[in-house]
Design an enzyme around this catalytic site. Structure first.
Site, short mmCIF file in Angstrom:
data_model
loop_
_atom_site.label_atom_id
_atom_site.label_comp_id
_atom_site.label_asym_id
_atom_site.label_seq_id
_atom_site.Cartn_x
_atom_site.Cartn_y
_atom_site.Cartn_z
NE ARG A 23 -7.84 -35.35 -45.75
CZ ARG A 23 -8.49 -36.22 -46.50
NH1 ARG A 23 -7.96 -36.60 -47.65
NH2 ARG A 23 -9.65 -36.70 -46.11
CG HIS B 259 -5.02 -40.46 -47.72
ND1 HIS B 259 -5.54 -41.71 -47.50
CD2 HIS B 259 -6.06 -39.64 -47.93
CE1 HIS B 259 -6.85 -41.65 -47.58
NE2 HIS B 259 -7.20 -40.42 -47.85
CD GLU C 265 -5.73 -41.30 -55.55
OE1 GLU C 265 -6.62 -42.08 -55.16
OE2 GLU C 265 -4.62 -41.20 -55.00
N GLY D 107 -13.14 -48.43 -59.33
CA GLY D 107 -13.43 -47.62 -58.15
C GLY D 107 -14.57 -46.68 -58.46
NE ARG E 230 -8.40 -36.36 -52.10
CZ ARG E 230 -8.97 -36.82 -50.97
NH1 ARG E 230 -10.08 -36.27 -50.51
NH2 ARG E 230 -8.41 -37.82 -50.32
CG HIS F 65 -5.23 -38.47 -44.03
ND1 HIS F 65 -5.47 -38.40 -42.69
CD2 HIS F 65 -6.43 -38.30 -44.64
CE1 HIS F 65 -6.78 -38.19 -42.50
NE2 HIS F 65 -7.37 -38.12 -43.67
CB ALA G 99 -13.34 -42.43 -61.36
#
Lengths: 247, 636
Positions: free
Chosen positions: B330, B400, B424, B42, B434, B266, B44
């Site tokens: 959120r 999420h 993550e 991903g 976050r 989320h 990262a």
């Protein structure tokens, strides 16, 4: 709802495959196509049979993992839709649905409906990048890009690499996929010095991977879930000609 | 094992520069003598593989997907934050730092968050240089939008496909390194164990998902960038394959796991529609720039939304939080939505509220809205069969993102020397909640700009010597993995992996979901134990381990989720306060806002594995706030 599914089963790349017919019941119209296959697989597992292998991951139409040939069409009957975003409400109760893997020499079957699309990665590795090391990037707003170019670049960069273009093409050509990346990068000022080598290397790798040639049937454009058009193939050809002539 | 966060001394704004100046380097000619394994591709993982490859290290990059490009960062929609202050609207590195600390409800480490804000600007430069087609204005400059928990416009975006474009950018850099021979990719490979030799991470055992071959790979250092564990809830916005196996098995080899109970919900996802639902789909937070969230004022108001006049609508976010309105963070938005639905005001009496862009369409025109959110509207229509241009979207919160993850120090190294965790899968930057558009920022900051520096510092002292896969540590790990695979296939019970996974998800959503109580958590823990015991007795996996076997892959992942679930619920029970996403009903203000207990819980909870069926040992990292003042969060 219930359906009769004719599903391609194939143990591995070496063995011959064939269609096997299954019945599925209790399917609701709000389910996605892949959720129907989940139901089939739960059923097969409980019966002691091996579930049908099919590729999927994000199930929201962006990772490009899923790809089934449904009733003779890549990603099924809708346009602009990946298999995972196809819902049962688009099928008739009682219908017989034929499900096959992508079929192309460059995409060998791994098992059942899963194919090996690593040829796409090798094409990108041949030149689908701008050579910029971390640390050497200039200030972002120092590079001006006209909005029209940025938008057009985005439209082609939206390719998810699912391979529907190859599956839909009678020649199994990967030209739409390659043209999407070439268009994305050639529309931008970044990476301009390597513009010519990029297109030449990517096209060469595409040919070496065993994809067929393009004969302008336009099937790829029809089936592309992200709406990438033949215009990008035209751009690839221009880029290729320019690169060949100017060397 | 000990925990030292290695936060450099000095002023907050000077820490990273000073630290960089003190880090040891590896000579360019020596870099090629080092092998580094990166798990996950991903944002990262791909950015780490690319930047480490550019430096000249030998990188082996593993992912379970069929291609590195498909990692789930690809699905991130809304955008990426950066303190560029291109809008002249008062943004700065400090403000991004402060918003993030506050957004995380003061449960993140100041030094890490400041560095993240500092690095954010360079990420945009790097992405643009790679050819990432961000949205632009007519003058050719970059455009911005706003996200929750902020009062500035600092979010860069590419329609609702920002994650896709940033990931393809990072992947293109990684592919360039593959073409140059510094990076080798291993798609269709899943890491199933970490190998630790003399206290250092020296390799992994991975399974080739096509052939079933289980094999060891050695390295001088291992970087985990395997994403979050949100799929533990079964229904989440994660990809179906997203899993916790890499970090969980590292945890069992000695890496501490921090704040497992910080799982983000989320607010705006498409509600569950059927029993067979296999995943939930997010509708980007970006929509709350132009969308208004509301429910009918009266219960059982069954009129269609266009027939409900203004005076009969409750724009509850705007009335509850006038300063931030629809753009509250959120956790705050999710709770407010749950609250109105619990009061019975949900649309059609169900768990759903409207996210309405009608006003914006009238104000800006359909074309502008289509340009901003076209792909999201299409996605919504495909799933629900309704067009958001005509009918307001119906949305409800869903799992999420995970703020919790492996504990890391300032160098992003876990408690196992030589094992790093990025993106993550670590716990470092987002505290208890976050902010939107910050996950992309963190993944790329970690991979492009932090690991290249801290890795050399680690390797400089290590020496070039390679380890052999014939060592007993590798053989033992291989045998353990093989034994587990055999066990899954030999149980031959009566329940499928998905069946267990769904039940686990329900137990967690009911007991450890949006609101948690001592009772709900204790019940959940009991149920998890029972379910885990049944899993090992009654699981049914057919087929063999010599070909692609997706049920077998899932069995491994779910077996880890069943263990992690207990740690998650236990952490939630222990944290007897409400903060960010972690809402304990026992601790709320009169108007149902989260009530922190800084006296007792101003720490990161890091857990050390003690062996099967033994409770994990808790270690506390006290959080010191030198710059940000601890205050009750208010978005009113």
């Amino acid at each position: 709802m219930k359906f009769t599914l004719k599903v391609w089963r194939q143990k591995n790349a070496q063995e011959q495959g064939s269609f096997v017919t299954y019945e599925v019941f209790g399917i609701s119209e709000d389910m996605s196509f892949l959720e129907m296959l989940d139901v089939l697989n739960e059923d097969l597992t409980l019966k002691g049979e091996e579930p049908v292998a099919f590729a999927h991951d994000c199930r929201e139409g962006i990772c490009g993992t899923c790809g089934l040939f449904i009733n003779g069409r890549a990603h099924g009957p809708l346009t602009g839709t990946t298999t995972c975003q196809l819902h049962i409400r688009h099928f008739k109760d009682g219908e017989t649905i034929t499900i096959e893997p992508w079929r192309a020499k460059a995409f060998p079957v791994i098992k059942d409906l899963v194919v090996d699309r690593s040829a796409f990665d090798r094409i990108l590795q041949a030149g689908g990048f701008v050579s910029v090391n971390v640390g050497s990037a200039p200030e972002a707003n120092g590079i001006l890009v006209p909005k029209k170019n940025a938008d057009e670049a985005f439209d082609t960069a939206a390719c998810i690499g699912c391979g529907a273009c190859v599956a839909a093409c009678k020649n199994a050509s990967a030209i739409l996929f390659v043209s999407a990346k070439v268009s994305h990068l050639s529309l931008l000022p970044q990476g301009k010095p390597e513009r010519r080598t990029r297109v030449l290397n990517m096209v060469k790798t595409m040919d070496e991977e065993g994809f067929g040639n393009c004969t302008n049937t336009g099937a790829c454009e029809v089936e592309c879930p992200k709406g990438i058009t033949l215009a990008s193939i035209a751009r690839l050809r221009r880029e290729y000609c320019k690169a060949k002539i100017k060397g | 094992m000990t925990m030292n966060s290695h936060i450099p001394d000095g002023k907050l704004e000077e820490k990273w520069s000073k630290h960089k100046a003190n880090l040891k380097l590896v000579n360019p000619a020596n870099k090629r003598k080092f092998d580094i394994i990166v798990i996950g591709t991903g944002l990262a993982g791909a950015s780490a593989a690319a930047s480490l490859g550019e430096l000249g290290y030998n990188v082996k990059s593993f992912c379970f997907q069929d291609s590195p490009r498909r990692a789930h960062s690809i699905a991130a929609q809304g955008g990426i934050n950066a303190a560029k202050n291109y809008r002249n609207d008062g943004d700065s590195v400090y403000r991004l730092f402060y918003d993030t600390i506050k957004g995380g409800d003061f449960r993140a480490r100041e030094a890490n968050v400041y560095r993240l804000a500092e690095l954010s600007v360079a990420i945009i430069d790097q992405a643009v240089a790679q050819g990432v087609p961000f949205a632009r204005e007519y003058g050719g400059l970059l455009d911005n939008r706003s996200f929750g928990g902020t009062q500035v416009s600092r979010t860069f975006y590419a329609k609702g496909q920002t994650g896709q474009q940033l990931l393809l950018g990072a992947i293109s850099s990684m592919y360039r390194q593959i073409s140059l021979g510094t990076v080798k990719a291993f798609p269709f490979h899943e890491m199933l164990d970490l190998v630790v030799i003399n206290g250092r991470a020296r390799g992994i055992v991975a399974r080739n998902l096509i052939t079933g071959e289980i094999k060891s790979y050695t390295a001088h250092a291992v970087v985990l960038a395997s994403g979050g564990y949100g799929n533990i809830f079964y229904l989440s916005t994660n990809a179906k394959g997203s899993n916790a196996t890499a970090i969980w098995r590292a945890y069992k080899k000695g890496a501490f796991f921090a704040n497992p109970c910080f799982t983000q919900i989320h607010p705006t996802c498409i509600p569950v529609s059927s029993h067979y639902q296999s995943k939930l789909t997010l509708m980007s937070e970006g929509l709350r720039n132009d969308g208004r969230v509301w429910v009918p004022k009266n219960k059982n108001d069954n009129r269609s939304p266009d027939q409900i006049p203004e005076e009969d609508r409750d724009y509850f976010l705007e009335t509850r939080y006038p300063a931030f309105g629809n753009l509250v963070p959120r956790d705050v938005a999710s709770r407010a939505i749950k609250l109105v639905c619990d009061e019975g005001k949900g649309v059609g009496g169900k768990n759903a509220v409207y996210l309405d862009l009608t006003d914006a369409i009238k104000r800006l025109g359909k074309d502008v809205i289509e340009e901003r959110y076209g792909n999201l509207f299409e996605m919504y229509e495909k799933i629900t069969g309704e067009s958001p241009y005509k009918t307001p979207m119906r949305i409800y919160p869903a799992i999420h993102y995970c703020m919790g993850g492996l504990w890391v120090d300032y160098n992003l190294m876990t408690t196992i020397p030589g094992l790093f965790a990025l993106g993550e899968c670590n716990f470092s930057d987002h505290g208890a909640n976050r902010l939107g558009a910050s996950a992309l920022m963190q993944g790329l900051a970690d991979g492009y700009f932090i690991i290249p520096y801290t890795m050399s510092n680690y390797l400089a002292d290590l020496g070039f010597e390679k380890v052999s896969v014939d060592r007993p540590e590798f053989k033992e790990a291989e045998n353990k993995v093989k034994e587990q695979v055999r066990r899954f296939l030999s149980i031959k019970g009566n329940r499928t992996v998905d069946d267990f996974h769904k039940e686990l998800g329900k137990v967690l959503w009911d007991g450890v979901g949006m609101s948690r109580s001592e009772q709900s958590l204790k019940t959940a823990i009991d149920k998890i134990k029972v379910l885990r015991a049944e899993f090992w007795k009654n699981l049914k996996v057919n087929g063999t381990d010599e070909t692609l076997n997706q049920s077998l892959e899932k069995a491994g992942r779910v077996s880890d989720f069943l263990e992690l679930a207990e740690l998650l619920a236990g952490d939630a029970l222990l944290r007897d306060e409400s903060c960010g996403c972690h809402f304990r009903v026992e601790h709320q203000t009169d108007d149902h806002e989260a009530k922190r207990d800084d006296e007792k819980f101003s720490y990161a909870a890091a857990y050390e594995y003690q062996g099967e069926d033994k409770p994990a040992q808790l270690h506390k990292e006290e959080l010191k706030f030198e710059e940000a003042h601890l205050a009750a969060r208010s978005y009113k």
